[in-house]
Design a protein around this motif. Structure first.
Motif, mmCIF file in Angstrom:
data_model
loop_
_atom_site.group_PDB
_atom_site.id
_atom_site.type_symbol
_atom_site.label_atom_id
_atom_site.label_comp_id
_atom_site.label_asym_id
_atom_site.label_seq_id
_atom_site.Cartn_x
_atom_site.Cartn_y
_atom_site.Cartn_z
ATOM 1 N N UNK A 35 0.367 19.566 -5.292
ATOM 2 C CA UNK A 35 1.703 19.460 -4.700
ATOM 3 C C UNK A 35 1.790 18.311 -3.714
ATOM 4 N N UNK A 36 0.732 18.113 -2.930
ATOM 5 C CA UNK A 36 0.713 17.002 -1.973
ATOM 6 C C UNK A 36 0.751 15.661 -2.685
ATOM 7 N N UNK A 37 0.000 15.550 -3.774
ATOM 8 C CA UNK A 37 -0.004 14.290 -4.540
ATOM 9 C C UNK A 37 1.383 14.019 -5.120
ATOM 10 N N UNK A 38 2.022 15.053 -5.653
ATOM 11 C CA UNK A 38 3.370 14.880 -6.211
ATOM 12 C C UNK A 38 4.366 14.502 -5.117
ATOM 13 N N UNK A 39 4.282 15.148 -3.961
ATOM 14 C CA UNK A 39 5.189 14.834 -2.853
ATOM 15 C C UNK A 39 5.026 13.389 -2.409
ATOM 16 N N UNK A 40 3.774 12.959 -2.197
ATOM 17 C CA UNK A 40 3.546 11.592 -1.743
ATOM 18 C C UNK A 40 3.980 10.566 -2.792
ATOM 19 N N UNK A 41 3.780 10.874 -4.059
ATOM 20 C CA UNK A 41 4.227 9.960 -5.114
ATOM 21 C C UNK A 41 5.741 9.831 -5.097
ATOM 22 N N UNK A 42 6.436 10.965 -4.968
ATOM 23 C CA UNK A 42 7.904 10.922 -4.929
ATOM 24 C C UNK A 42 8.394 10.199 -3.677
ATOM 25 N N UNK A 43 7.800 10.514 -2.522
ATOM 26 C CA UNK A 43 8.242 9.916 -1.265
ATOM 27 C C UNK A 43 8.065 8.397 -1.280
ATOM 28 N N UNK A 44 6.966 7.927 -1.840
ATOM 29 C CA UNK A 44 6.754 6.478 -1.919
ATOM 30 C C UNK A 44 7.670 5.826 -2.939
ATOM 31 N N UNK A 53 10.215 5.271 8.407
ATOM 32 C CA UNK A 53 9.523 4.279 9.233
ATOM 33 C C UNK A 53 10.527 3.331 9.883
ATOM 34 N N UNK A 54 11.529 2.895 9.129
ATOM 35 C CA UNK A 54 12.535 1.984 9.661
ATOM 36 C C UNK A 54 13.396 2.682 10.717
ATOM 37 N N UNK A 55 13.721 3.966 10.513
ATOM 38 C CA UNK A 55 14.493 4.713 11.504
ATOM 39 C C UNK A 55 13.728 4.840 12.817
ATOM 40 N N UNK A 56 12.433 5.114 12.737
ATOM 41 C CA UNK A 56 11.622 5.208 13.952
ATOM 42 C C UNK A 56 11.575 3.870 14.668
ATOM 43 N N UNK A 57 11.460 2.784 13.907
ATOM 44 C CA UNK A 57 11.414 1.454 14.506
ATOM 45 C C UNK A 57 12.745 1.139 15.191
ATOM 46 N N UNK A 58 13.864 1.510 14.562
ATOM 47 C CA UNK A 58 15.174 1.281 15.166
ATOM 48 C C UNK A 58 15.337 2.086 16.458
ATOM 49 N N UNK A 59 14.842 3.323 16.462
ATOM 50 C CA UNK A 59 14.921 4.142 17.673
ATOM 51 C C UNK A 59 14.101 3.531 18.810
ATOM 52 N N UNK A 60 12.904 3.049 18.495
ATOM 53 C CA UNK A 60 12.083 2.402 19.527
ATOM 54 C C UNK A 60 12.752 1.136 20.045
ATOM 55 N N UNK A 61 13.365 0.383 19.139
ATOM 56 C CA UNK A 61 14.042 -0.850 19.538
ATOM 57 C C UNK A 61 15.214 -0.543 20.478
ATOM 58 N N UNK A 62 15.994 0.487 20.147
ATOM 59 C CA UNK A 62 17.134 0.865 20.980
ATOM 60 C C UNK A 62 16.669 1.384 22.342
ATOM 61 N N UNK A 63 15.582 2.153 22.362
ATOM 62 C CA UNK A 63 15.052 2.646 23.639
ATOM 63 C C UNK A 63 14.572 1.490 24.508
ATOM 64 N N UNK A 64 13.922 0.507 23.895
ATOM 65 C CA UNK A 64 13.472 -0.679 24.635
ATOM 66 C C UNK A 64 14.666 -1.446 25.189
ATOM 67 N N UNK A 65 15.717 -1.567 24.382
ATOM 68 C CA UNK A 65 16.919 -2.280 24.803
ATOM 69 C C UNK A 65 17.577 -1.564 25.979
ATOM 70 N N UNK A 66 17.694 -0.235 25.889
ATOM 71 C CA UNK A 66 18.300 0.533 26.977
ATOM 72 C C UNK A 66 17.474 0.421 28.261
ATOM 73 N N UNK A 67 16.153 0.450 28.116
ATOM 74 C CA UNK A 67 15.280 0.331 29.289
ATOM 75 C C UNK A 67 15.476 -1.033 29.950
ATOM 76 N N UNK A 68 15.564 -2.076 29.155
ATOM 77 C CA UNK A 68 15.770 -3.417 29.698
ATOM 78 C C UNK A 68 17.140 -3.535 30.369
#
Length: 81
Positions: A35-44, A53-68
């Motif tokens: 099941x794990x192999x099937x999940x990872x294959x589908x997710x990729x 990954x892109x959503x997390x990067x956008x959240x970090x970018x926005x937090x950095x911007x707000x802090x600045x």
């Protein structure tokens, strides 16, 4: 990750002979890993992991911007007239 954790738990129960899992066939015990192999294959293949990954990067970018902005006194909460 849940599939892997469940698979490890089932293997431990099978090896220690605890509960009904001791009587199960090995292919039932090892099926969460499939099941794990099937999940990872589908997710990729679907781009799910890349979007997360892109959503997390956008959240970090926005937090950095707000802090600045807050450090410069330009934050939304710090505006004084």
């Amino acid at each position: 990750m849940w599939f892997v954790g469940l698979g490890v738990l089932l293997i431990l129960l099978k090896l220690l002979g605890i509960g009904p899992v001791a009587a199960w066939a090995w292919w039932w015990v090892l099926s969460p890993f499939a099941g794990a192999v099937l999940w990872w294959a589908w997710a990729d293949a679907s781009g799910y992991t890349k979007r997360r990954e892109m959503d997390k990067m956008d959240e970090r970018k926005e937090a950095r911007r707000q802090k600045a902005m807050n450090a410069l006194g330009q934050g939304e909460k710090d505006r004084r007239r």
